[in-house]
Design a protein around this motif. Structure first.
Motif, PDB file in Angstrom:
ATOM      1  N   GLY A   1       4.691  20.167   7.551  1.00  0.00           N
ATOM      2  CA  GLY A   1       5.754  19.204   7.837  1.00  0.00           C
ATOM      3  C   GLY A   1       5.597  17.817   7.247  1.00  0.00           C
ATOM      4  N   VAL A   2       4.741  17.681   6.217  1.00  0.00           N
ATOM      5  CA  VAL A   2       4.724  16.391   5.511  1.00  0.00           C
ATOM      6  C   VAL A   2       6.013  16.307   4.686  1.00  0.00           C
ATOM      7  CG1 VAL A   2       3.602  14.978   3.744  1.00  0.00           C
ATOM      8  CG2 VAL A   2       2.200  16.307   5.333  1.00  0.00           C
ATOM      9  N   ALA A   3       6.790  15.249   4.863  1.00  0.00           N
ATOM     10  CA  ALA A   3       7.992  15.061   4.032  1.00  0.00           C
ATOM     11  C   ALA A   3       7.776  13.903   3.066  1.00  0.00           C
ATOM     12  CB  ALA A   3       9.215  14.815   4.901  1.00  0.00           C
ATOM     13  N   ASN A   4       7.194  12.823   3.558  1.00  0.00           N
ATOM     14  CA  ASN A   4       6.900  11.668   2.698  1.00  0.00           C
ATOM     15  C   ASN A   4       5.749  10.865   3.307  1.00  0.00           C
ATOM     16  OD1 ASN A   4       7.976  10.024   4.716  1.00  0.00           O
ATOM     17  ND2 ASN A   4      10.005  10.035   3.792  1.00  0.00           N
ATOM     18  N   LYS A   5       5.470   9.699   2.719  1.00  0.00           N
ATOM     19  CA  LYS A   5       4.280   8.965   3.169  1.00  0.00           C
ATOM     20  C   LYS A   5       4.420   8.385   4.582  1.00  0.00           C
ATOM     21  CE  LYS A   5       4.859   4.387   0.938  1.00  0.00           C
ATOM     22  NZ  LYS A   5       6.254   4.191   0.651  1.00  0.00           N
ATOM     23  N   ARG A   6       5.626   8.346   5.089  1.00  0.00           N
ATOM     24  CA  ARG A   6       5.842   7.857   6.453  1.00  0.00           C
ATOM     25  C   ARG A   6       5.695   8.946   7.509  1.00  0.00           C
ATOM     26  NH1 ARG A   6       9.574   3.276   7.089  1.00  0.00           N
ATOM     27  NH2 ARG A   6       9.773   2.226   5.093  1.00  0.00           N
ATOM     28  N   SER A   7       5.615  10.194   7.074  1.00  0.00           N
ATOM     29  CA  SER A   7       5.580  11.310   8.034  1.00  0.00           C
ATOM     30  C   SER A   7       4.381  11.224   8.969  1.00  0.00           C
ATOM     31  CB  SER A   7       5.478  12.647   7.283  1.00  0.00           C
ATOM     32  OG  SER A   7       6.608  12.867   6.484  1.00  0.00           O
TER      33      SER A   7
ATOM     34  N   ALA B   1      -1.704  21.831  12.332  1.00  0.00           N
ATOM     35  CA  ALA B   1      -0.863  20.749  12.845  1.00  0.00           C
ATOM     36  C   ALA B   1       0.586  21.130  12.546  1.00  0.00           C
ATOM     37  CB  ALA B   1      -1.228  19.429  12.181  1.00  0.00           C
ATOM     38  N   HIS B   2       1.322  21.457  13.592  1.00  0.00           N
ATOM     39  CA  HIS B   2       2.722  21.900  13.470  1.00  0.00           C
ATOM     40  C   HIS B   2       3.594  20.658  13.694  1.00  0.00           C
ATOM     41  CE1 HIS B   2       6.457  23.335  15.506  1.00  0.00           C
ATOM     42  NE2 HIS B   2       6.360  24.392  14.717  1.00  0.00           N
ATOM     43  N   CYS B   3       4.169  20.139  12.598  1.00  0.00           N
ATOM     44  CA  CYS B   3       4.943  18.885  12.677  1.00  0.00           C
ATOM     45  C   CYS B   3       6.333  19.136  12.123  1.00  0.00           C
ATOM     46  CB  CYS B   3       4.244  17.781  11.887  1.00  0.00           C
ATOM     47  SG  CYS B   3       2.482  17.656  12.207  1.00  0.00           S
ATOM     48  N   VAL B   4       7.003  20.100  12.714  1.00  0.00           N
ATOM     49  CA  VAL B   4       8.265  20.602  12.175  1.00  0.00           C
ATOM     50  C   VAL B   4       9.347  20.526  13.249  1.00  0.00           C
ATOM     51  CG1 VAL B   4       9.359  22.643  11.179  1.00  0.00           C
ATOM     52  CG2 VAL B   4       6.938  22.214  10.732  1.00  0.00           C
TER      53      VAL B   4
ATOM     54  N   PRO C   1       8.233   6.452  19.393  1.00  0.00           N
ATOM     55  CA  PRO C   1       9.108   6.437  18.215  1.00  0.00           C
ATOM     56  C   PRO C   1       8.440   5.802  16.993  1.00  0.00           C
ATOM     57  CG  PRO C   1       9.994   5.051  19.978  1.00  0.00           C
ATOM     58  CD  PRO C   1       8.826   5.765  20.541  1.00  0.00           C
ATOM     59  N   ILE C   2       8.556   6.466  15.863  1.00  0.00           N
ATOM     60  CA  ILE C   2       7.987   5.995  14.586  1.00  0.00           C
ATOM     61  C   ILE C   2       9.082   6.142  13.534  1.00  0.00           C
ATOM     62  CG2 ILE C   2       6.216   6.441  12.819  1.00  0.00           C
ATOM     63  CD1 ILE C   2       4.412   7.552  15.021  1.00  0.00           C
ATOM     64  N   ARG C   3       9.173   5.179  12.636  1.00  0.00           N
ATOM     65  CA  ARG C   3      10.232   5.238  11.624  1.00  0.00           C
ATOM     66  C   ARG C   3       9.901   6.276  10.543  1.00  0.00           C
ATOM     67  NH1 ARG C   3      14.305   1.872  11.002  1.00  0.00           N
ATOM     68  NH2 ARG C   3      13.337   0.158  12.120  1.00  0.00           N
ATOM     69  N   THR C   4      10.272   7.516  10.782  1.00  0.00           N
ATOM     70  CA  THR C   4      10.046   8.604   9.811  1.00  0.00           C
ATOM     71  C   THR C   4      11.397   9.050   9.252  1.00  0.00           C
ATOM     72  OG1 THR C   4      10.297  10.287  11.505  1.00  0.00           O
ATOM     73  CG2 THR C   4       8.066   9.456  11.157  1.00  0.00           C
ATOM     74  N   LEU C   5      11.336  10.048   8.370  1.00  0.00           N
ATOM     75  CA  LEU C   5      12.580  10.587   7.803  1.00  0.00           C
ATOM     76  C   LEU C   5      13.477  11.165   8.910  1.00  0.00           C
ATOM     77  CD1 LEU C   5      13.827  10.829   5.013  1.00  0.00           C
ATOM     78  CD2 LEU C   5      12.829  13.112   4.822  1.00  0.00           C
ATOM     79  N   SER C   6      12.844  11.751   9.930  1.00  0.00           N
ATOM     80  CA  SER C   6      13.615  12.310  11.051  1.00  0.00           C
ATOM     81  C   SER C   6      14.424  11.227  11.774  1.00  0.00           C
ATOM     82  CB  SER C   6      12.694  12.974  12.072  1.00  0.00           C
ATOM     83  OG  SER C   6      12.296  14.224  11.614  1.00  0.00           O
ATOM     84  N   ALA C   7      13.857  10.008  11.803  1.00  0.00           N
ATOM     85  CA  ALA C   7      14.526   8.909  12.515  1.00  0.00           C
ATOM     86  C   ALA C   7      15.589   8.246  11.656  1.00  0.00           C
ATOM     87  CB  ALA C   7      13.484   7.874  12.938  1.00  0.00           C
ATOM     88  N   LYS C   8      15.647   8.653  10.389  1.00  0.00           N
ATOM     89  CA  LYS C   8      16.602   8.043   9.472  1.00  0.00           C
ATOM     90  C   LYS C   8      18.033   8.333   9.922  1.00  0.00           C
ATOM     91  CE  LYS C   8      16.699   6.912   4.716  1.00  0.00           C
ATOM     92  NZ  LYS C   8      15.941   6.833   3.517  1.00  0.00           N
ATOM     93  N   GLY C   9      18.843   7.340   9.849  1.00  0.00           N
ATOM     94  CA  GLY C   9      20.238   7.560  10.238  1.00  0.00           C
ATOM     95  C   GLY C   9      20.472   7.330  11.726  1.00  0.00           C
ATOM     96  N   VAL C  10      19.386   7.102  12.488  1.00  0.00           N
ATOM     97  CA  VAL C  10      19.554   6.777  13.901  1.00  0.00           C
ATOM     98  C   VAL C  10      19.977   5.315  13.970  1.00  0.00           C
ATOM     99  CG1 VAL C  10      18.430   6.632  16.158  1.00  0.00           C
ATOM    100  CG2 VAL C  10      17.777   8.445  14.559  1.00  0.00           C
ATOM    101  N   SER C  11      21.212   5.094  14.381  1.00  0.00           N
ATOM    102  CA  SER C  11      21.802   3.761  14.243  1.00  0.00           C
ATOM    103  C   SER C  11      21.082   2.688  15.050  1.00  0.00           C
ATOM    104  CB  SER C  11      23.285   3.826  14.633  1.00  0.00           C
ATOM    105  OG  SER C  11      23.388   4.445  15.886  1.00  0.00           O
TER     106      SER C  11
END
Ligand code: KAL
Length: 259
Positions: free
Chosen positions: A14-20, A92-95, A195-205
């Motif tokens: 589940g690594v997507a980018n350096k913020r993951s 590590a299951h991060c999905v 809460p951490i600013r990851t790609l998953s959190a992107k778009g959360v207004s």
């Protein structure tokens, strides 16, 4: 007993980018001396996982696709891992995934399809992987699983909706898997991260508002970092945590104790 993971091999999913958060876990595992194997879900993340893995100085060159909605891909991926390294010591299951439309407004608007999709990717996948690991006898020396959760699995958190229900299911899966796998020396735990600013959190207004609330109200008065989650993962994977299984550890500056 110590925190060293020298000579041990871990799969980070589940690594997507350096913020993951997964990348935070990977860096901490690497610092503890572990060998790493990475898996990614979508083809378009392969390149960024490769680039990140190359920044670690040891050989972490096994990078495999594992779309967790496919039993076949799970089987192929972990069979390859078996062929390459024989034994692993942890995963590590991060999905997680839910349809964007179902992560705002009322939970009541959930659809059958969206509910099942969130459960499939975010919760069932852990059990499917655990089953494969057991069948392939991949953790022959004992081992441990770590998955990521969030407070929204325990309480109603605005907008978390269908993902909250999936995290509740994931946390219950951790307990049942821990119960089944303990006899093989395999532990199963989750980390409930703030809460951490990851790609998953992107778009959360209102994500800034959520972070600000943690800064103002959490006992430690600051937000959670991927490094803090990574270091907790090292502890949970290490022999120092040999007595811990079926647990959900909050790494959230203590926010969960606040009313
Ligand atoms: C209460 C919070 C506010 C945010 C609400 C929902 C967050 C849900 C997390 C879920 C994993 C996000 C998605 O599935 C987003 C997806 O619909 C669109 N994004 C993507 O497809 C990107 C490209 C890929 C990489 O993302 C995924 N997941 O595959 C929760 C906040 C405060 C804490 C968070 C963000 C918790 C969490 O579970 O991540």
């Amino acid at each position: 007993m110590n925190f060293s993971l020298q000579g041990k091999t871990y799969v980070v999913m589940g690594v997507a980018n350096k913020r993951s958060i997964a990348w935070g876990i990977a860096r901490s595992l690497h610092a503890a001396g572990a060998r790493l194997i990475f898996t990614y879900g979508r083809e378009r993340t392969e390149k960024s996982v490769k680039q990140l893995a190359e920044t670690l100085e040891t050989d972490n060159s096994i990078i495999l696709q594992c779309d967790v909605t496919s039993d076949e891909q799970i089987h192929t991926c972990f069979s390859k891992i078996k062929e390459e390294v024989g034994t692993i010591h942890g995963i590590a299951h991060c999905v997680a995934f839910a349809n964007k439309e179902e992560l705002s407004g009322e939970y009541l608007n959930v659809t059958r399809e969206g509910f099942l999709l969130a459960q499939n990717i975010s919760a069932y996948s852990l059990s499917a992987i655990a089953k494969e690991v057991k069948n392939l006898e991949l953790m022959a020396e004992g081992g441990s699983f770590i998955t990521l959760s969030y407070l929204g699995g325990e309480r109603v958190m605005t907008n978390y909706n269908v993902m909250g229900v999936a995290k509740a299911s994931l946390e219950a899966s951790v307990k049942y898997l821990a119960s089944n796998l303990g006899k093989y020396g395999i532990r199963v735990n989750s980390i409930s991260a703030g809460p951490i600013r990851t790609l998953s959190a992107k778009g959360v207004s209102d994500f800034n508002t959520i972070l600000k609330e943690v800064e103002e109200k959490s006992p430690l008065r600051r937000c959670t970092t991927p490094e803090e989650v990574g270091d907790t993962a090292v502890f949970l994977f290490s022999d120092m945590a040999r007595g811990i299984t079926g647990e959900n550890i909050h790494v959230d500056s203590g926010y969960h104790v606040i009313g």
